[in-house]
Scaffold this active site. Structure first.
Site, mmCIF file in Angstrom:
data_model
loop_
_atom_site.group_PDB
_atom_site.id
_atom_site.type_symbol
_atom_site.label_atom_id
_atom_site.label_comp_id
_atom_site.label_asym_id
_atom_site.label_seq_id
_atom_site.Cartn_x
_atom_site.Cartn_y
_atom_site.Cartn_z
ATOM 1 C CE1 TYR A 41 -5.682 1.054 1.911
ATOM 2 C CE2 TYR A 41 -3.404 0.315 1.739
ATOM 3 C CZ TYR A 41 -4.651 0.506 1.167
ATOM 4 O OH TYR A 41 -4.864 0.170 -0.146
ATOM 5 C CD GLU A 44 -2.928 0.104 -2.936
ATOM 6 O OE1 GLU A 44 -3.155 -0.340 -1.792
ATOM 7 O OE2 GLU A 44 -2.495 -0.595 -3.878
ATOM 8 C CD GLU A 91 0.988 -2.644 -0.804
ATOM 9 O OE1 GLU A 91 1.028 -3.737 -0.208
ATOM 10 O OE2 GLU A 91 0.156 -1.751 -0.529
ATOM 11 C CG ASP A 96 -6.180 -8.152 0.531
ATOM 12 O OD1 ASP A 96 -6.644 -9.251 0.889
ATOM 13 O OD2 ASP A 96 -6.699 -7.059 0.826
#
Length: 638
Positions: free
Chosen positions: A490, A526, A437, A187
């Site tokens: 998230y 994160e 990731e 991303d």
């Protein structure tokens, strides 16, 4: 079924010391405006076949001016932004006649993304695959001295399943027939070009090729020790004088000599430093980032000075166990960011003004660390981190790693070898991150990351290893091979979107589960929420500044509960600043999870985070609180 992977050797980097002038070395920058040609995406190798490198590019194709260093994507007003395939650069430069005499000349690139081929005066001098890392070649014999020379670079931005990072190239129909499309799962935008400075530099014929430094503190941090090891390239002309040795001198900030030693023929030794001033992270000591200067002199048997190289060193010790990470014997709690090298117009190009602004903001907000997500950052920023006491989790370019293969493993290991070779002497580097990731739920991930982690340890045993994992702990196959567990999640954004009541306990539960599974320290590497600056909605609603503040606050509460457990050692916001991504209907001009805008101005949450980071600094490290952190509201009466 798991793929059988072999632990094959990878090429070992030699040389690559950062270019510095000295009594025996000169450095000349080739930064500036170069000539630029975009290849036809349908014919990317045309320039090779037609030998564009044998003459000025302008004699083969129309050229446009292109700044170096910079990404080329956002410079023009046409569709160069989304170009896939090769581009070409060239420029002319003079080499002084004085450089012809009894020395070597080297050409060094700080970074070209992704693959580079380099010619000087029509002769190929180097090929390098891997963005974000330096490469060089000796060009002594291809230069014309006292005359004009030409350098030509072909850069290929194509990412495939065996590149690091990975991507896919496909051919799809469009209005004009067919077109080439680059896709990738990570991303952030795949900026390309000559991203960092280009230098010509000279060395003596017999030169200091490598310097490796390790440090230690003794007697409760009262005394220090600097161990150095030097590699030399070339030999002196007179074999009777071929008994080389090193004179090592260590100077403090005031320029006073505090230790010196002379090596034997092994070109290694130790410097003992009394009343040492250790390297401490920002806010953990009143004088953070203290650096000494190490002067390495290469001498012949007759004491003739052959070469001199100087570098900054910080004296500190690192240690870790199942519950904590320590620097100089003191437990560390990381508070920082994931970041990107990203800015308007320049893309990922080196920008000294932006770098200084970013470090000012890091210190303003009270952060003591960041992760180089998701690739190695510039050498200049690493030096800046050393000087300012900012700890770095240094990450290789492996992001969203999948489709594990033998070829991918080799390139992944090579990226780590180049990274560690480049950054091993930086006191700010306190941890290696071997991936971001990765798809660690597959059976092959177990053997793959076992090989990657063990290879990393073979290169450096003085720092712990981590990886930022997003796979659920119940499926993860990589955590057992790490020293520190880092996880990305998230809550209230990608999962349970908008549900602020589903943040705190979920964070606590997942961190506890990671620790229970592996019995290792845990970092949340994160968390965050996209936020459009200036959007205000009450009650809090996704994309609003109120929502971002609420998401952070719910995480803070979880972190404080986790800190009480003794093994939770850090919190990293995603992201430091807004950044560009590939075009997507989920991204309005890029990823907006920044605490700062892409122009490096604070969103409302930056002030909230500043209060937290300094409160943690006060409680954990007894730092002073800035006077402007709390503004006057009213006089309270009991």
């Amino acid at each position: 079924m798991a793929l059988l992977l072999l632990n094959k050797e990878v090429p070992i980097t030699r040389g690559m010391l950062y270019p510095r002038e000295s009594e025996t070395r000169e450095v000349h920058s080739l930064d500036g405006i170069w000539n630029f040609v975009r290849s036809d995406p349908d014919n990317p190798t045309q320039g090779i076949r037609d030998k564009w490198f044998e003459k000025d590019l302008s004699k083969s194709q129309p050229t446009i001016p292109m700044p170096v260093p910079a990404s080329y994507n956002d410079i023009t007003t046409d569709n160069l932004r989304d170009h896939v395939g090769t581009v070409w650069y060239d420029r002319r430069f003079f080499v002084p006649r004085s450089w012809r005499t009894d020395q070597r000349v080297w050409l060094r690139f700080g970074s070209v993304h992704y693959e580079a081929y380099v010619w000087v005066n029509g002769k190929r001098v180097v090929k390098h695959e891997m963005g974000h890392l330096p490469f060089e070649a000796e060009v002594t014999d291809v230069l014309m001295y006292g005359s004009e020379n030409r350098i030509t670079v072909m850069c290929d931005n194509a990412l495939i399943q065996t590149s690091v990072p990975q991507g896919k190239i496909t051919e799809v129909p469009n209005d004009n027939g067919m077109t080439i499309v680059q896709s990738y799962t990570f991303d952030f935008f795949n900026y390309a070009g000559i991203h960092r400075s280009v230098h010509l530099y000279t060395t003596p014929k017999t030169l200091i090729e490598e310097v490796k430094v390790t440090t230690n503190l003794k007697n409760q941090n009262a005394d220090g020790e600097v161990s150095y090891s030097v590699s030399v390239k070339g030999s002196v002309v007179n074999e009777a004088d071929n008994d080389l040795h090193i004179q090592a001198n260590l100077y403090d900030k005031e320029g006073l000599l505090v230790a010196n030693a002379t090596s034997d023929g092994k070109l290694e030794g130790e410097l003992q430093v009394a009343e040492v001033k250790p390297w401490w992270p920002y806010l953990m000591h009143p004088d953070p980032g203290y650096l000494y200067q190490l002067e390495i002199k290469l001498l012949a048997a007759n004491e003739e000075l052959l070469d001199v190289y100087r570098l900054k060193v910080g004296l500190r010790t690192l240690s870790w166990d199942q519950t904590q990470f320590l620097i100089n014997g003191k437990s560390v709690y990381f508070r920082g960011f994931g970041r990107h090298e990203d800015s308007d117009i320049r893309g990922k190009g080196l920008d000294n003004a932006l770098m200084v602004r970013d470090f000012n903001l890091l210190k303003w907000i009270g952060a003591n660390a960041y992760r180089t997500s998701h690739y190695p950052y510039s050498e200049e920023s690493m030096q800046f981190a050393d000087e300012h006491g900012i700890m770095i989790i240094d990450e290789c370019p492996s992001v969203d790693t999948e489709n594990f293969s033998q070829e991918l493993l080799g390139k992944h290991k090579s990226s780590l070898e180049q990274l560690i070779h480049r950054d091993r002497n930086h006191p700010s580097v306190v941890m290696w991150s071997i991936a971001n990731e990765p798809r660690t739920g597959s059976l092959t991930a177990d053997s793959y990351f076992s090989l990657v982690a063990n290879f990393t340890r073979s290169l450096d045993k003085t720092r712990p290893i981590t990886a930022a994992i997003a796979t659920p702990y119940t499926k993860d196959q990589a955590g057992r091979h790490l020293d520190i567990i880092s996880f990305n999640r998230y809550n209230a954004w990608y999962t349970n979107t908008g549900r602020l009541d589903m943040v705190t306990q979920n964070v606590i539960d997942e961190a506890v589960a990671w620790n229970k599974a592996y019995q290792k320290p845990v970092i949340m590497s994160e968390y965050g929420a996209d936020t459009l600056e200036g959007l205000h909605i009450q009650p809090a609603y996704v994309w609003s500044e109120e929502f971002q503040m609420e998401v952070f606050s719910r995480h803070f509460k979880a972190f404080d509960e986790l800190r009480k457990k003794g093994w939770f050692i850090g919190e990293f916001v995603w992201n430091f600043a807004d950044f560009k991504t590939a075009q997507s209907y989920t991204r309005v001009g890029g990823n907006k999870k920044g605490v700062f805008t892409r122009a490096r101005q604070p969103k409302a949450v930056a002030h909230l985070l500043r209060k937290r980071y300094f409160a943690l600094g006060r409680d954990l490290d007894q730092c002073n609180i800035p006077e402007d952190i709390f503004i006057y509201i009213a006089e309270w009466k009991s």
